[in-house]
Scaffold this motif. Structure first.
Motif, PDB file in Angstrom:
ATOM      1  N   MET A   1      -1.046   7.521 -12.172  1.00 11.16           N
ATOM      2  CA  MET A   1      -1.093   7.099 -10.777  1.00 11.16           C
ATOM      3  C   MET A   1      -2.554   7.017 -10.333  1.00 11.16           C
ATOM      4  O   MET A   1      -3.353   7.902 -10.619  1.00 11.16           O
ATOM      5  CB  MET A   1      -0.336   8.092  -9.887  1.00 11.16           C
TER       6      MET A   1
ATOM      7  N   ARG B   1       4.528  11.803  -5.593  1.00 12.24           N
ATOM      8  CA  ARG B   1       5.414  11.250  -6.616  1.00 12.24           C
ATOM      9  C   ARG B   1       6.539  10.444  -5.973  1.00 12.24           C
ATOM     10  O   ARG B   1       6.933   9.390  -6.484  1.00 12.24           O
ATOM     11  CB  ARG B   1       5.990  12.372  -7.477  1.00 12.24           C
TER      12      ARG B   1
ATOM     13  N   TRP C   1      -3.891  12.085 -13.039  1.00  8.95           N
ATOM     14  CA  TRP C   1      -4.003  11.032 -12.038  1.00  8.95           C
ATOM     15  C   TRP C   1      -5.466  10.683 -11.817  1.00  8.95           C
ATOM     16  O   TRP C   1      -6.351  11.529 -11.900  1.00  8.95           O
ATOM     17  CB  TRP C   1      -3.370  11.481 -10.722  1.00  8.95           C
TER      18      TRP C   1
ATOM     19  N   GLU D   1       2.072  17.207  -4.137  1.00  8.20           N
ATOM     20  CA  GLU D   1       2.365  16.514  -5.393  1.00  8.20           C
ATOM     21  C   GLU D   1       3.739  15.855  -5.346  1.00  8.20           C
ATOM     22  O   GLU D   1       3.913  14.702  -5.765  1.00  8.20           O
ATOM     23  CB  GLU D   1       2.304  17.502  -6.554  1.00  8.20           C
ATOM     24  N   ALA D   2       4.739  16.582  -4.814  1.00  9.37           N
ATOM     25  CA  ALA D   2       6.098  16.043  -4.750  1.00  9.37           C
ATOM     26  C   ALA D   2       6.160  14.828  -3.839  1.00  9.37           C
ATOM     27  O   ALA D   2       6.828  13.831  -4.153  1.00  9.37           O
ATOM     28  CB  ALA D   2       7.060  17.122  -4.250  1.00  9.37           C
TER      29      ALA D   2
ATOM     30  N   TYR E   1       5.157   7.088  -4.764  1.00 12.74           N
ATOM     31  CA  TYR E   1       4.889   6.217  -5.907  1.00 12.74           C
ATOM     32  C   TYR E   1       6.184   5.679  -6.502  1.00 12.74           C
ATOM     33  O   TYR E   1       6.307   4.494  -6.807  1.00 12.74           O
ATOM     34  CB  TYR E   1       4.105   6.991  -6.962  1.00 12.74           C
ATOM     35  N   ARG E   2       7.171   6.571  -6.639  1.00 11.35           N
ATOM     36  CA  ARG E   2       8.459   6.177  -7.219  1.00 11.35           C
ATOM     37  C   ARG E   2       9.162   5.150  -6.335  1.00 11.35           C
ATOM     38  O   ARG E   2       9.705   4.162  -6.821  1.00 11.35           O
ATOM     39  CB  ARG E   2       9.342   7.407  -7.406  1.00 11.35           C
TER      40      ARG E   2
END
Length: 226
Positions: free
Chosen positions: A1, A113, A25, A109-110, A116-117
């Motif tokens: 990422m 993600r 990343w 972080e979660a 991004y997902r």
């Protein structure tokens, strides 16, 4: 990422660069509000982490101009401004998520993600969708939506909403389903937020011949020109 961190707190951006860098990343840091938009254009990051209180230029102004230019990168606001009004203002300016300082690194972080997902899934859905009629076209590589050969400059939420409606032109799509597609996994967002996104999309569609209609008790319907 690939991440762009727009933050002027040296201790914070140093910590985040090290912590997120350990995940593999790629972190680019910009500490000047006046240079942020240029770095954003040049880097084309997967996610932008944006502070609101910056030297040279306020983060909300940076975000608003980016969306006006058609930059659809998901944006996570990181700020000490934690009031509800501040969060609403940030989301209305085009942010995708909001995290108040101080925050937990695992939560950050979660959330990164998830953004991004979701962005990747939106592109995947667009590439799988058939070409829409009436001058609309979904680009399979970028996920962008074109009308008569011109790209529609849409922020991520309006883009996700239009993609969902183009999949069923002329048919009602329930607000609950649209909310899931536009705000996936974001339980803290109020259900009425989908109405704000629909309002902004309706304004963006002016001049295309497409009409976004609200069906009370049912949801939304996209009428395309013949």
């Amino acid at each position: 990422m690939k991440l762009l961190l727009v933050e002027d707190d040296v201790a914070l951006h140093t910590t985040l660069s090290r912590s997120l860098g350990r995940l593999g990343w790629d972190i680019e840091v910009c500490s000047d509000g006046r240079a942020a938009l240029g770095r954003w254009r040049a880097l084309q990051p997967d996610v932008v982490m944006l502070d609101l209180t910056l030297p040279g230029r306020d983060g909300l102004h940076i975000l608003a101009q980016a969306r006006d230019e058609g930059l659809t990168t998901p944006v996570l606001i990181l700020t000490a401004r934690g009031m509800v009004g501040d969060r609403v203002q940030g989301l209305n300016a085009g942010a995708d998520d909001y995290l108040s300082k101080p925050f937990d690194l695992d939560e950050l972080e979660a959330r990164l993600r998830a953004l991004y997902r979701r962005h990747a899934e939106n592109y995947s859905d667009a590439s799988a969708a058939p070409q829409a009629p009436s001058g609309f076209h979904l680009d399979k590589d970028s996920g962008a939506i074109y009308h008569d050969g011109q790209v529609l400059a849409l922020p991520p939420r309006e883009l996700a909403l239009l993609q969902a409606l183009l999949a069923r032109p002329g048919q009602a799509v329930a607000k609950e389903r649209l909310f899931e597609l536009v705000f996936p996994g974001q339980d803290e967002v109020q259900f009425e937020a989908i109405e704000v996104v629909a309002y902004r999309l309706r304004k963006k569609l002016q001049g295309t011949g497409a009409v976004l209609t609200t069906l009370r008790g049912l949801g939304y319907l996209l009428k395309l020109p013949a």
